[in-house]
Write an enzyme that holds these catalytic residues in place. Structure first.
Site, PDB file in Angstrom:
ATOM      1  N   ASP A  74      -0.292   8.477  34.538  1.00  0.00           N
ATOM      2  CA  ASP A  74       0.846   8.776  35.076  1.00  0.00           C
ATOM      3  C   ASP A  74       1.705   9.160  33.875  1.00  0.00           C
ATOM      4  O   ASP A  74       2.174   8.293  33.192  1.00  0.00           O
ATOM      5  CB  ASP A  74       1.895   7.652  36.059  1.00  0.00           C
ATOM      6  CG  ASP A  74       3.268   8.161  36.299  1.00  0.00           C
ATOM      7  OD1 ASP A  74       3.866   9.131  36.065  1.00  0.00           O
ATOM      8  OD2 ASP A  74       4.168   7.141  36.682  1.00  0.00           O
ATOM      9  N   GLU A 153       0.523   5.239   2.287  1.00  0.00           N
ATOM     10  CA  GLU A 153       0.856   3.827   1.677  1.00  0.00           C
ATOM     11  C   GLU A 153       1.842   3.061   2.396  1.00  0.00           C
ATOM     12  O   GLU A 153       3.168   3.148   2.206  1.00  0.00           O
ATOM     13  CB  GLU A 153       1.158   3.734   0.245  1.00  0.00           C
ATOM     14  CG  GLU A 153       0.286   4.468  -0.785  1.00  0.00           C
ATOM     15  CD  GLU A 153       0.564   4.484  -2.126  1.00  0.00           C
ATOM     16  OE1 GLU A 153      -0.301   4.846  -3.037  1.00  0.00           O
ATOM     17  OE2 GLU A 153       1.871   4.652  -2.340  1.00  0.00           O
ATOM     18  N   GLU A 155       4.439   0.253   4.056  1.00  0.00           N
ATOM     19  CA  GLU A 155       5.076  -0.918   3.680  1.00  0.00           C
ATOM     20  C   GLU A 155       5.366  -1.694   4.780  1.00  0.00           C
ATOM     21  O   GLU A 155       5.744  -0.760   6.026  1.00  0.00           O
ATOM     22  CB  GLU A 155       5.965  -0.972   2.471  1.00  0.00           C
ATOM     23  CG  GLU A 155       5.516  -0.385   1.445  1.00  0.00           C
ATOM     24  CD  GLU A 155       6.783   0.153   0.393  1.00  0.00           C
ATOM     25  OE1 GLU A 155       6.285   0.288  -0.756  1.00  0.00           O
ATOM     26  OE2 GLU A 155       7.759   0.148   0.820  1.00  0.00           O
ATOM     27  N   GLU A 236       4.775  -6.623  -1.678  1.00  0.00           N
ATOM     28  CA  GLU A 236       5.528  -5.532  -2.319  1.00  0.00           C
ATOM     29  C   GLU A 236       6.938  -5.971  -3.050  1.00  0.00           C
ATOM     30  O   GLU A 236       7.209  -7.319  -3.261  1.00  0.00           O
ATOM     31  CB  GLU A 236       6.062  -4.669  -1.292  1.00  0.00           C
ATOM     32  CG  GLU A 236       5.426  -3.404  -1.123  1.00  0.00           C
ATOM     33  CD  GLU A 236       5.294  -2.523  -2.384  1.00  0.00           C
ATOM     34  OE1 GLU A 236       6.513  -2.483  -3.021  1.00  0.00           O
ATOM     35  OE2 GLU A 236       4.685  -1.704  -2.622  1.00  0.00           O
ATOM     36  N   GLU A 243       2.012  -4.682   1.447  1.00  0.00           N
ATOM     37  CA  GLU A 243       1.359  -3.374   1.641  1.00  0.00           C
ATOM     38  C   GLU A 243      -0.139  -3.675   1.635  1.00  0.00           C
ATOM     39  O   GLU A 243      -0.659  -4.292   0.842  1.00  0.00           O
ATOM     40  CB  GLU A 243       1.827  -2.631   0.468  1.00  0.00           C
ATOM     41  CG  GLU A 243       1.088  -1.202   0.693  1.00  0.00           C
ATOM     42  CD  GLU A 243       1.491  -0.141  -0.517  1.00  0.00           C
ATOM     43  OE1 GLU A 243       0.238   0.547  -0.939  1.00  0.00           O
ATOM     44  OE2 GLU A 243       2.614   0.087  -0.912  1.00  0.00           O
ATOM     45  N   HIS A 292       4.832   6.316   1.238  1.00  0.00           N
ATOM     46  CA  HIS A 292       4.540   7.308   0.582  1.00  0.00           C
ATOM     47  C   HIS A 292       3.133   8.096   0.909  1.00  0.00           C
ATOM     48  O   HIS A 292       2.035   7.380   1.176  1.00  0.00           O
ATOM     49  CB  HIS A 292       4.171   7.077  -0.955  1.00  0.00           C
ATOM     50  CG  HIS A 292       5.375   6.110  -1.538  1.00  0.00           C
ATOM     51  ND1 HIS A 292       5.094   5.289  -2.514  1.00  0.00           N
ATOM     52  CD2 HIS A 292       6.610   5.958  -1.113  1.00  0.00           C
ATOM     53  CE1 HIS A 292       6.224   4.665  -2.719  1.00  0.00           C
ATOM     54  NE2 HIS A 292       7.471   5.294  -1.867  1.00  0.00           N
ATOM     55  N   ARG A 362       8.374   8.310 -10.373  1.00  0.00           N
ATOM     56  CA  ARG A 362       8.570   7.776  -9.014  1.00  0.00           C
ATOM     57  C   ARG A 362       9.987   7.985  -8.378  1.00  0.00           C
ATOM     58  O   ARG A 362      10.291   7.520  -7.299  1.00  0.00           O
ATOM     59  CB  ARG A 362       8.032   6.091  -8.981  1.00  0.00           C
ATOM     60  CG  ARG A 362       6.704   5.883  -8.954  1.00  0.00           C
ATOM     61  CD  ARG A 362       6.344   4.324  -9.274  1.00  0.00           C
ATOM     62  NE  ARG A 362       4.861   4.218  -8.622  1.00  0.00           N
ATOM     63  CZ  ARG A 362       3.917   4.511  -9.502  1.00  0.00           C
ATOM     64  NH1 ARG A 362       4.200   4.808 -10.562  1.00  0.00           N
ATOM     65  NH2 ARG A 362       2.860   4.368  -9.108  1.00  0.00           N
ATOM     66  N   GLU A 380       2.261  13.387  -3.820  1.00  0.00           N
ATOM     67  CA  GLU A 380       2.644  12.199  -3.287  1.00  0.00           C
ATOM     68  C   GLU A 380       4.197  12.459  -2.600  1.00  0.00           C
ATOM     69  O   GLU A 380       4.900  12.288  -3.699  1.00  0.00           O
ATOM     70  CB  GLU A 380       2.501  10.859  -4.303  1.00  0.00           C
ATOM     71  CG  GLU A 380       3.065   9.916  -3.634  1.00  0.00           C
ATOM     72  CD  GLU A 380       3.359   8.547  -4.483  1.00  0.00           C
ATOM     73  OE1 GLU A 380       3.844   7.515  -4.166  1.00  0.00           O
ATOM     74  OE2 GLU A 380       3.029   8.605  -5.842  1.00  0.00           O
ATOM     75  N   ARG A 382       7.387  11.122  -1.427  1.00  0.00           N
ATOM     76  CA  ARG A 382       7.559   9.795  -1.227  1.00  0.00           C
ATOM     77  C   ARG A 382       8.984   9.335  -0.265  1.00  0.00           C
ATOM     78  O   ARG A 382       9.157   8.147  -0.323  1.00  0.00           O
ATOM     79  CB  ARG A 382       8.101   9.472  -2.596  1.00  0.00           C
ATOM     80  CG  ARG A 382       6.890   9.333  -3.628  1.00  0.00           C
ATOM     81  CD  ARG A 382       7.511   8.921  -5.010  1.00  0.00           C
ATOM     82  NE  ARG A 382       8.129   7.801  -5.356  1.00  0.00           N
ATOM     83  CZ  ARG A 382       7.432   6.558  -5.326  1.00  0.00           C
ATOM     84  NH1 ARG A 382       6.007   6.439  -5.325  1.00  0.00           N
ATOM     85  NH2 ARG A 382       8.059   5.441  -5.534  1.00  0.00           N
TER      86      ARG A 382
END
Length: 491
Positions: A74, A153, A155, A236, A243, A292, A362, A380, A382
């Site tokens: 369904d 990655e 968390e 973390e 993580e 990330h 970062r 990456e 983020r």
């Protein structure tokens, strides 16, 4: 079937010589079911909001026809899918992606599955896993690349007690963790040992300050048993925040792995008498949870992101980054799909809100990690968070990157300074991600043609997704918040 390592189900003692199950025919998987006395076959699909849904068939009900032609369910029961007058839909198992369920009391295997329209025999355009396949097929048809790798990655937080009230006259929540710095003066039956991370102090001391190491190690072991290649685990930045590291994979494979990742994290936590959440910002005044996403494109075994330009990148990679940055605000609807996501993405804090790219920085929303050799070159991204539906988020980012390559969208100069230290004048020149889910949905409404290329995302799917998210937005915006009583009640 890929035979790798001995697997033991902790609940049933079920042991087979396998870590990752992949079958080539219905006859092969049926033989496996008989030989290993499997009791239940659990078929997994994913809702538009990203939550796995499942239907378990007893082994006696499973035959060649089920694996080759699928079975009906369904579709009107899944929010964002079918109306009740057109509810019949088809689950078609993908026998190349099967895993043992380590949490079932009975011997159970889970089969990742896709959703099909029974009237046309075609994949359902609102099925997230099918969209992931559409995106990969489109990428190949463009001739740009034959493989897209993703490495998320994700968390998460682990709490001991969570209480939620949403009533007409009572709205509030309370979370508690023995690791929380708010428990420094609390009394516990066995005494307060006093070892816990300070605010933003969880990255990453050893035990006894890190009280969750054994829990994370168990999560990693179970993930490994269930066919996900694992790498590491660590505490973390925030107290109670963790993580796990899993190996990168192709788009759909990695999205499958993220569904298993979330399932394992929440169920191992429950087995320890704790509760885990992928909510991006459950704690005020401390770090939120991100996801990330490392990504790269390959063709004929060659990494297309490696080159001799900035940070060892290729022009193709720079154009990919340009597409991500250009469409980032529309991407937010999929990469940051909750109202709570924007409690994390707040300017002025250590959040990747500024749409810039940089090598090893970062503070940039697109970071170029240092890599030894050309094979490790990647970008990456983020700003995504773990509340995202991985099939939709990965597919949307791939489509944005491909659009950047096709249209040669250059991201401009890299920003290697700390973006959090920029002056107001400098900041005004840097675009940002959305500040709310409403902004993200309106951005998606205005900018989605890049997603519809090759019919990867259909107009119908995007419209239904917007409707689904508007329900959440309206619920959030019309509900009085406790902080409003604190600020305004006596005015």
């Amino acid at each position: 079937m890929d035979v790798l390592l001995d697997h033991t189900n902790k609940n049933t003692g079920f042991s087979i010589m396998s870590e990752k199950l992949s079958f080539k025919s219905s006859a092969e998987i049926l033989k496996f079911i008989r030989d290993n006395e499997i009791a239940d076959i659990d078929f997994w699909i994913t809702s538009p909001r990203g939550k796995p849904q499942h239907v378990a068939l007893h082994a006696s009900m499973v035959d060649k026809d089920v694996f080759e032609n699928g079975f009906f369910f369904d579709g009107s029961s899944i929010a964002g899918w079918k109306a009740i007058n057109e509810s019949d839909m088809l689950i078609k198992p993908d026998i190349t992606r099967v895993f043992i369920d380590s949490f079932s009391a009975q011997r159970t295997i889970c089969v990742m599955s896709d959703v099909y329209e029974p009237t046309t025999g075609q994949p359902y355009v609102r099925d997230p896993r099918s969209i992931a396949a559409f995106a990969t097929d489109y990428m190949k048809k463009t001739g740009i690349a034959d493989t897209a790798f993703f490495g998320p990655e994700a968390e998460f937080f682990v709490f001991d007690d969570v209480r939620i009230n949403v009533d007409m006259n009572h709205v509030g929540y309370r979370v508690d963790s023995e690791e929380g710095p708010y428990n420094s003066g609390a009394e516990f039956p066995g005494g307060n040992m006093g070892h816990r991370p300070k605010v933003k102090g969880g990255y990453f001391p050893v035990a006894p300050i890190d009280s969750l190491s054994d829990l994370r190690s168990e999560m990693l072991s179970v993930l490994d048993e269930m066919g996900v290649t694992v790498e590491k685990h660590h505490h973390e930045v925030a107290p109670s925040q963790c993580e796990l590291g899993i190996k990168f994979g192709t788009l759909k494979e990695c999205a499958d792995n993220m569904q298993i990742y979330k399932y394992v994290v929440q169920n191992v936590a429950a087995s320890y008498g704790k509760t885990a959440t992928f909510m991006p910002k459950p704690i005020y005044g401390d770090n939120g949870s991100g996801m990330h996403c490392h990504q790269s494109l390959w063709k004929d075994g060659k990494n297309l992101f490696a080159g001799d330009l900035y940070a060892g990148l290729s022009e193709t990679c720079l154009y990919y980054i340009g597409g991500i940055i250009k469409h980032a605000r529309a991407l937010n609807a999929f990469t940051n799909p909750t109202t709570n996501s924007y409690k994390r993405l707040v300017p002025g804090f250590e959040a990747p809100v500024l749409l810039a790219y940089s090598s090893r920085n970062r503070s940039a929303s697109c970071r170029i990690p240092y890599a030894l050799g050309s094979s490790g070159k990647r970008v990456e991204v983020r700003f995504p968070d773990p509340a995202a539906n991985p099939y939709l988020a990965f597919s949307a980012m791939l489509m944005a990157g491909l659009d950047g390559i096709q249209k040669k969208i250059h991201p401009g100069e890299a920003m290697d300074k700390n973006l959090y230290d920029l002056s107001e004048k400098e900041l005004s020149k840097v675009p940002t991600v959305c500040g709310s889910l409403r902004e993200a949905i309106e951005s998606l409404r205005a900018d989605h043609d890049f997603l519809c290329a090759g019919d990867v995302f259909s107009k119908d799917m995007i419209a239904s997704y917007i409707d689904l998210k508007m329900e959440e937005i309206e619920a959030y915006e019309t509900m009085p918040h406790p902080i409003e009583f604190h600020m305004y009640y006596s005015d």
